[in-house]
Design an enzyme around this catalytic site. Structure first.
Site, PDB file in Angstrom:
ATOM      1  CE  LYS A  39      58.890  35.668  61.168  1.00 35.37           C
ATOM      2  NZ  LYS A  39      59.375  34.746  60.119  1.00 35.37           N
ATOM      3  CG  ASN A  40      59.637  37.422  57.221  1.00 38.96           C
ATOM      4  OD1 ASN A  40      60.011  36.635  58.093  1.00 38.96           O
ATOM      5  ND2 ASN A  40      58.454  37.320  56.633  1.00 38.96           N
ATOM      6  CB  CYS A 134      55.580  24.240  56.559  1.00 44.17           C
ATOM      7  SG  CYS A 134      54.419  25.030  55.480  1.00 44.17           S
ATOM      8  NE  ARG A 139      56.856  27.662  53.074  1.00 46.27           N
ATOM      9  CZ  ARG A 139      56.991  28.622  54.001  1.00 46.27           C
ATOM     10  NH1 ARG A 139      56.575  28.406  55.217  1.00 46.27           N
ATOM     11  NH2 ARG A 139      57.532  29.764  53.683  1.00 46.27           N
ATOM     12  CG  ASP A 323      53.754  36.208  55.897  1.00 43.21           C
ATOM     13  OD1 ASP A 323      53.421  35.041  55.630  1.00 43.21           O
ATOM     14  OD2 ASP A 323      54.947  36.580  55.928  1.00 43.21           O
ATOM     15  NE  ARG A 415      58.856  29.921  63.672  1.00 42.62           N
ATOM     16  CZ  ARG A 415      58.616  29.587  62.414  1.00 42.62           C
ATOM     17  NH1 ARG A 415      57.650  28.745  62.140  1.00 42.62           N
ATOM     18  NH2 ARG A 415      59.333  30.058  61.431  1.00 42.62           N
TER      19      ARG A 415
END
Ligand code: UD1
Length: 436
Positions: A39-40, A134, A139, A323, A415
């Protein structure tokens, strides 16, 4: 991101907002499972297509809500895309034009800010909403702004928007980041590739997702030296052209699947991964007593009977990723002794702690450090996902908790994980998605 905002958005995009994941804990996971695309890595690459007109073919693209959000964002600029199959995306930027990146999209996904650099580079002007905070605190985006200013842009904050101008084009400059930032490195890199002259980025993020972006930009005609290192040198080029790319494996999904094996006393091989990207995470699994077998594209983890306790400190790559912090919190909740986890990237990223406590985890947080006393067992309960990686942590805990765990607000999970419950079920977990 704030749960209430997320909920609002999820309703708007027609997601199954009310879906829950129900788990009967206690089964050891066994078997082989394939890891999807990152994803990133996909998100900045999708933004990079704004730099050159034409058609792109991206493969191994994960089918996720965040990717859909980025595609929607591209739609605002006239970019069209098709998915000839689930994991392939064909993108057409021939009708592209400049437009505002609106609050309603940016607030739901901070990575939307990746469009700032490419739009500014292409049009000499960009207007992108500030993302806001968030769930685990503010952030900031100051490093993105400072980086673009170093390339000669004028940046104003105007009614909640970042308004950036470079009417005569960007010019190379030197940027030395005080803090290693994945997003700011990616944004400045995309802005710099067509800037006049040479740009030097010091203390650049070295995450594999930034390498993947730099490699993609190079395939588009950019000239970048030092890929994979903390000092990137960009020689600006006049023109870029479209390129095709395969997305790299998602190292966080892979780590999460291995954590599922580790927490359940299982034996699981995760394929289609790059073990080199998982270095610090694999070292920690070994500290937990797991035995690992690596090939070029797979990792097999055989879990210990009970994980051993340890000390974890999150760091920029190649350190242990923030993460994976929540997933290790779940793992260490059932370890044979006391552990600590310090998050040096996001000091308040602990919203999962209160939910893990509902399952019987013994965790105390002081500042940026969690002190975890491993419990012999956890007990299933209804819990609420508070963000993407927190959702994964709760599912992991549910896999070992006695009885039933029901995880709500799984739109957070959607997500960033593609059918995680289906992958875990295929490994023998008793887990299903339920629409109550
Ligand atoms: C990316 C990842 C996210 C991961 C994070 C850290 C994506 C889409 N998201 O987020 O999953 O958790 O890296 O590995 O790739 N900072 C500033 N000013 C800025 C920007 C960042 O102070 O302008 C700080 C942040 O508060 C944080 C640190 O820098 O403490 C690292 O954040 P950063 O690497 O920028 O995170 P993201 O790119 O947003």
């Amino acid at each position: 991101m704030k749960p209430e905002l997320d909920l609002e958005r999820a309703k708007k995009v027609g997601t199954k907002t009310m879906d829950e994941i129900w788990i009967q804990g206690g089964r050891s996971l066994k078997g082989t499972v394939s890891c999807g695309g990152s994803k990133n890595a996909t998100l900045p690459i999708l933004a990079a297509v704004l730099l050159a007109e034409g058609r792109y073919r991206l493969t191994n693209v994960p089918h996720l809500m965040d990717v859909t959000t980025m595609v929607k964002m591209l739609g605002r600029f006239g970019v069209t895309s098709e998915r000839p199959d689930t994991h392939t995306m064909v993108i057409d930027t021939r009708q592209q034009q400049n437009a505002e990146a609106p609050y309603d999209l940016v607030k739901t996904m901070r990575a939307s800010i990746y469009v700032l650099g490419p739009l500014l580079a292409r049009y000499g002007e960009a207007r992108v909403s500030l993302p806001g905070g968030c769930a685990w605190g503010p952030r900031p985006v100051d490093l993105h702004i400072k980086g673009l200013e170093a390339l000669g842009a004028r940046v104003d904050i105007d009614h909640g928007y970042i308004a950036a101008y470079a009417p005569d084009g960007l010019r190379g400059g030197t940027i030395s980041f005080d803090v290693s930032s994945v997003g700011a490195t990616g944004n400045v890199l995309m802005a710099a590739v067509t800037a006049a002259g040479e740009t030097v980025i010091e203390n650049a993020a070295c995450e594999p997702e930034i390498d993947a972006l730099a490699t993609f930009l190079t395939a588009m005609g950019a000239r970048i030296e030092g890929i994979g290192q903390a000092r990137l040198v960009v020689h600006g080029v006049h023109d870029l052209h479209p390129a095709d790319a395969a997305m790299i494996p998602d190292r966080i999904e892979a780590g999460t699947l291995l954590a599922a094996a580790a927490i359940t006393g299982g034996d699981v091989e995760v394929t289609d991964v790059n073990p080199a990207h998982l270095g610090a995470v694999l070292t920690k699994f070994e500290s937990a007593g797991a035995s690992l077998e690596r090939s070029d594209t797979s990792v097999r983890l055989r879990a210990p009977e009970r994980p051993l306790p340890m000390k974890v400190i999150t760091q920029p790559y190649p350190g242990f990723p923030t993460d994976m912090q929540a997933q290790f919190m779940a793992l260490l909740s059932v370890a044979d002794g006391a552990s600590t986890i310090a998050d040096t990237i996001y000091h308040d990223r602990f919203t999962h702690v209160a939910e893990l406590q509902r399952l019987g985890a013994d965790i105390r947080v002081e500042g940026n450090t969690a002190f975890i006393r491993g419990a012999e067992s956890l007990s299933g309960a209804p819990v609420m996902a508070t963000d993407l990686r927190a959702s994964a942590a709760l599912i992991l805990a549910g896999l070992v908790a006695g009885g039933e765990t029901r995880v709500s607000r799984v739109y957070h999970l959607d997500r960033g994980y593609e059918r995680l419950e289906a992958k875990l079920a295929a490994l023998g977990a008793s887990i299903r998605r339920v629409r109550p």
